[in-house]
Design an enzyme around this catalytic site. Structure first.
Site, short mmCIF file in Angstrom:
data_model
loop_
_atom_site.label_atom_id
_atom_site.label_comp_id
_atom_site.label_asym_id
_atom_site.label_seq_id
_atom_site.Cartn_x
_atom_site.Cartn_y
_atom_site.Cartn_z
N CYS A 49 0.85 -1.19 0.00
CA CYS A 49 0.00 0.00 0.00
C CYS A 49 0.89 1.24 0.00
O CYS A 49 2.10 1.15 0.13
CB CYS A 49 -0.91 0.03 1.23
SG CYS A 49 -2.00 -1.41 1.37
N GLY A 55 -1.03 0.68 -4.97
CA GLY A 55 -2.33 0.09 -4.66
C GLY A 55 -3.43 0.70 -5.48
O GLY A 55 -3.55 1.93 -5.54
N ASN A 89 0.94 0.33 5.80
CA ASN A 89 1.47 -0.46 4.70
C ASN A 89 2.26 -1.61 5.29
O ASN A 89 3.19 -1.40 6.06
CB ASN A 89 2.38 0.41 3.81
CG ASN A 89 3.15 -0.41 2.80
OD1 ASN A 89 2.67 -1.44 2.32
ND2 ASN A 89 4.36 0.03 2.49
N GLY A 90 1.88 -2.83 4.94
CA GLY A 90 2.61 -3.99 5.44
C GLY A 90 1.69 -5.10 5.88
O GLY A 90 0.53 -5.17 5.47
N TYR A 122 10.57 -4.40 -8.12
CA TYR A 122 9.29 -4.21 -8.79
C TYR A 122 8.45 -3.05 -8.28
O TYR A 122 7.97 -2.23 -9.07
CB TYR A 122 8.47 -5.50 -8.68
CG TYR A 122 7.06 -5.40 -9.23
CD1 TYR A 122 6.82 -5.51 -10.60
CD2 TYR A 122 5.97 -5.17 -8.40
CE1 TYR A 122 5.53 -5.41 -11.11
CE2 TYR A 122 4.68 -5.06 -8.91
CZ TYR A 122 4.46 -5.18 -10.26
OH TYR A 122 3.20 -5.06 -10.77
N THR A 141 8.34 -1.87 -15.55
CA THR A 141 9.34 -1.93 -14.49
C THR A 141 10.68 -2.44 -14.95
O THR A 141 11.72 -2.04 -14.43
CB THR A 141 8.82 -2.82 -13.33
OG1 THR A 141 7.43 -2.58 -13.15
CG2 THR A 141 9.56 -2.51 -12.05
N ASP A 144 11.09 -7.92 -14.83
CA ASP A 144 11.66 -7.70 -13.51
C ASP A 144 11.69 -8.98 -12.68
O ASP A 144 12.59 -9.20 -11.87
CB ASP A 144 10.89 -6.61 -12.76
CG ASP A 144 9.40 -6.86 -12.77
OD1 ASP A 144 8.94 -7.73 -12.00
OD2 ASP A 144 8.68 -6.19 -13.53
#
Length: 504
Positions: free
Chosen positions: A2, A28, A101-102, A257, A303, A366
Site C-alpha cells: 500500500c 495500490g 502499509n505492510g 518491482y 518496471t 523484472d
C-alpha cells in the site's frame, strides 16, 4: 502493498494529500482514502477504486483542515472490500486514525489478545485495524488526561513489543499532530521531508520519496527502523528510536518491482539499483547463453525497462521497445484475483510485429511470479514472428510466499516453487531462461555494501524471513487463505470470515 501519506501544513492539505496519492497509485489500485482534521474534528472520504475515481470536487470540499493522512490500498488478502479501505478510526483514547502499509504476522494472536485482555472489538479482516487498536491501547495505558510526545513514543515502543511483521504506519490525533513509525526491521519503506511556507514549516511523510518531490518537499531522510517521528500541529518535529533492537533490513522486492524508479529508499536510488541489476544479469547471460544468440533485447514494460536497457548496453546488443502498453490497464501483479490478471495481459500489451519477425529476441522482465503472464508474453512474441524467444528475469526465482505485505500467491502457485529453472523455461515456452543470481541482486541493490542496509529481506527467493517468527504452520495457514480457490470463494462471498478471525 500500500501507499501512505501524512501532512501537517500551514494551510489546507486536502489537495496535497490527493496529489500524493496519485503519485503513489502504483502501490495500490483497490481503494483510496483521505482523513483530515480541522479544529479537532475529523473528516473522512474513502472507497474502492483509484484515487481519481474516489475523490471529486465535492469530496475535496468536505475535507478541510491543515493536517491529514491518506492511503492507497492493495488487498494483501486478495479480496476487495470497501469496508477495509483506510484510514481507520478509533475514538479512544483522544481519537486516533491510522493508515498502514505492510502485514502483521501475529495478527491472529493480537486480535485475540485485544478482545480478551484489552476489551477491544475488531470489525474487519484488516490487520491495519489491529495495529490501530494496539497503538490506541498502549497510548491509553497512561492515566493522564493529557499527553505529550513522550507518551506517544512510549505507545510506539509498546507497539514494537507486541507486533511482529512488516509495517510502516501514519497516524493522526485531532488537535495534536501526525505520527509515523516503521517496524524494527525497516521492511516497508517510509521517508519524511519539510517545506517552508510563508506561514512556517510544513512536514510530510510518505511511502516513497517521489511523493515528497512532487509536492516540493525537501527530503530529510528515511524513517529509521523502529523509529517514530511526530509532527505536531504547531509545526514542531520530534523523533525517537522506540525499539530495543533494530536493523535496516528492507524488502528487496521494493527495488525489483514495487517502487517507482525515481524514488530513493534507505538512501538507495531505485533507478540506479535497476541499472546495476541489468549489468549483473548481462554478465550471467553472456556466460549461460552467449550474446551472439541474441539479435535484440526487448523489455516487458514498464518496471523492467531500466534493467533491460542496461543489460543491452553491457552486451552491446540492440535495445528496442517491442510491446506497446495500454496505460489504462492497472499493474497486473497487484490485481486481486487470477481471473482478472489473465484477462488483462493481452489487453495490456500489444506487440510491434516488425521488431520480432525473424529475430532471436531476449525478453527481459523484472521477475517471474506465477509464470502465466510470462507464458502469454512468450507466445505473443512467437505469434509476432520471433525465430527464437529467450527470457531473462532481473530477479532470482520466486519460490516462497511473502508474509510482510505483498500478496504473492500461495507457494504451490508460484511457478518456480519445487521446479528447476529448466522446468520453468519449458512451462513458459521459452527457448532459454536466465534468472538473476541472488547474491548478484543483493550486490546490485546494496551497491556492494556501500549502504547502511545491514541485510535485505530476500525471503521470497530463499525462504529466510528476517523476523524469525515464521513457522511451517503459519505458512500452511497462509497457503490455505491465499490459494486461488480461497480467493475466488471470498470474491463470491465477501462476507466470508477469513484470516484474522478466531473463535472467541
Amino acid at each position: 502493498m500500500c501507499g501512505v501519506v501524512g501532512i501537517v501544513g500551514t494551510g489546507p492539505v486536502n489537495q496535497s494529500l490527493y496529489d500524493a496519492l496519485l503519485v503513489l497509485q502504483h502501490r495500490g489500485q483497490d481503494a483510496a482514502g483521505i482523513m483530515t482534521c480541522e479544529s479537532g474534528r475529523l473528516h473522512l472520504r474513502k472507497d474502492n477504486g483509484l484515487a481519481r475515481d474516489v475523490f471529486d470536487t465535492q469530496h475535496m470540499i468536505s475535507l478541510p483542515g491543515n493536517m491529514g493522512i491518506a492511503h492507497v490500498r492493495y488487498p494483501t488478502a486478495g479480496c476487495s472490500s470497501s469496508a477495509e479501505a483506510q484510514p481507520f478510526y478509533v475514538n479512544s483514547p483522544f481519537g486516533i486514525c491510522l493508515a498502514h502499509n505492510g502485514n502483521l504476522t501475529n495478527a491472529a494472536d493480537l486480535k485475540r489478545d485485544l478482545f480478551r485482555d484489552d476489551r477491544r472489538h475488531i470489525n474487519t479482516d484488516s490487520d491495519s485495524e489491529i495495529l490501530l487498536n494496539v497503538f490506541a491501547h498502549e497510548l491509553g495505558e497512561s492515566s493522564n488526561l493529557t499527553f505529550d510526545e513522550n507518551d506517544i513514543f512510549r505507545a510506539v515502543s509498546g507497539v514494537h513489543r507486541r507486533c511482529r511483521g512488516g509495517y510502516a504506519a501514519v497516524a493522526m490525533i485531532p488537535g495534536f499532530g501526525v505520527i509515523a513509525f516503521r517496524d524494527p526491521n525497516g521492511i516497508r519503506p517510509l521517508v519524511f521531508g519539510v517545506r517552508e511556507s510563508a506561514r512556517g514549516p510544513e512536514m510530510m511523510v510518505a511511502s516513497e520519496s517521489v511523493a515528497l518531490d512532487t509536492l516540493d518537499f525537501d527530503r530529510v531522510r528515511d524513517v529509521d527502523p523502529g523509529e517514530a517521528i511526530l509532527f505536531t500541529e504547531d509545526g514542531k518535529l520530534h523523533t525517537r528510536q522506540c525499539a530495543e533492537h533494530w536493523q535496516r533490513s528492507p524488502c528487496i522486492f521494493e527495488f525489483v518491482y514495487f517502487a517507482r524508479p525515481d524514488s530513493i529508499i534507505d538512501d538507495i536510488f531505485v533507478h540506479k539499483a535497476r541499472l546495476r541489476m541489468g549489468k549483473k544479469l548481462a554478465r550471467k547471460i553472456e556466460r549461460v547463453l552467449g550474446k551472439d544468440k541474441i539479435d535484440v533485447v526487448i523489455p516487458i514494460p514498464d518496471t523492467s525497462r531500466t534493467s533491460a536497457m542496461s543489460l543491452a548496453h553491457e552486451l552491446d546488443v540492440r535495445f528496442t521497445e517491442g510491446f506497446i502498453k495500454n496505460r489504462y490497464i492497472g499493474r497486473t501483479f497487484i490485481m486481486p484475483g487470477q481471473t482478472a490478471r489473465k484477462k488483462s495481459v493481452r489487453q495490456k500489451l500489444n506487440p510491434i510485429d516488425v521488431e520480432f519477425k525473424g529475430k532471436s529476441v531476449l525478453l527481459v522482465d523484472d521477475s517471474i511470479v506465477r509464470g502465466t503472464t510470462s507464458r502469454q508474453i512468450v507466445q505473443m512474441a512467437r505469434d509476432a514472428g520471433a525465430r527464437k524467444v529467450y527470457f531473462a528475469s532481473a530477479a532470482p526465482p520466486v519460490r516462497y510466499p511473502n508474509v510482510y505485505g505483498i500478496d504473492m500467491p500461495a507457494a504451490s502457485e508460484l511457478i518456480a516453487h519445487g521446479r528447476t529453472d529448466e522446468e520453468v523455461c519449458a512451462w513458459i515456452g521459452a527457448d532459454g531462461l536466465v534468472y538473476q543470481d541472488l547474491q548478484d541482486l543483493i550486490d546490485a541493490v546494496g551497491k556492494r555494501g556501500k549502504t547502511a542496509v545491514q541485510r535485505f529481506d530476500t525471503s521470497v527467493f530463499n525462504g529466510e524471513y528476517v523476523t524469525g517468527d515464521i513457522t511451517p504452520e503459519y505458512l500452511n495457514r497462509l497457503e490455505a487463505s491465499r490459494n486461488d480457490d480461497a480467493k475466488a470463494s471470498r470474491e463470491l462471498n465477501p462476507g466470508t470470515v477469513i484470516g484474522l478471525h478466531n473463535d472467541r
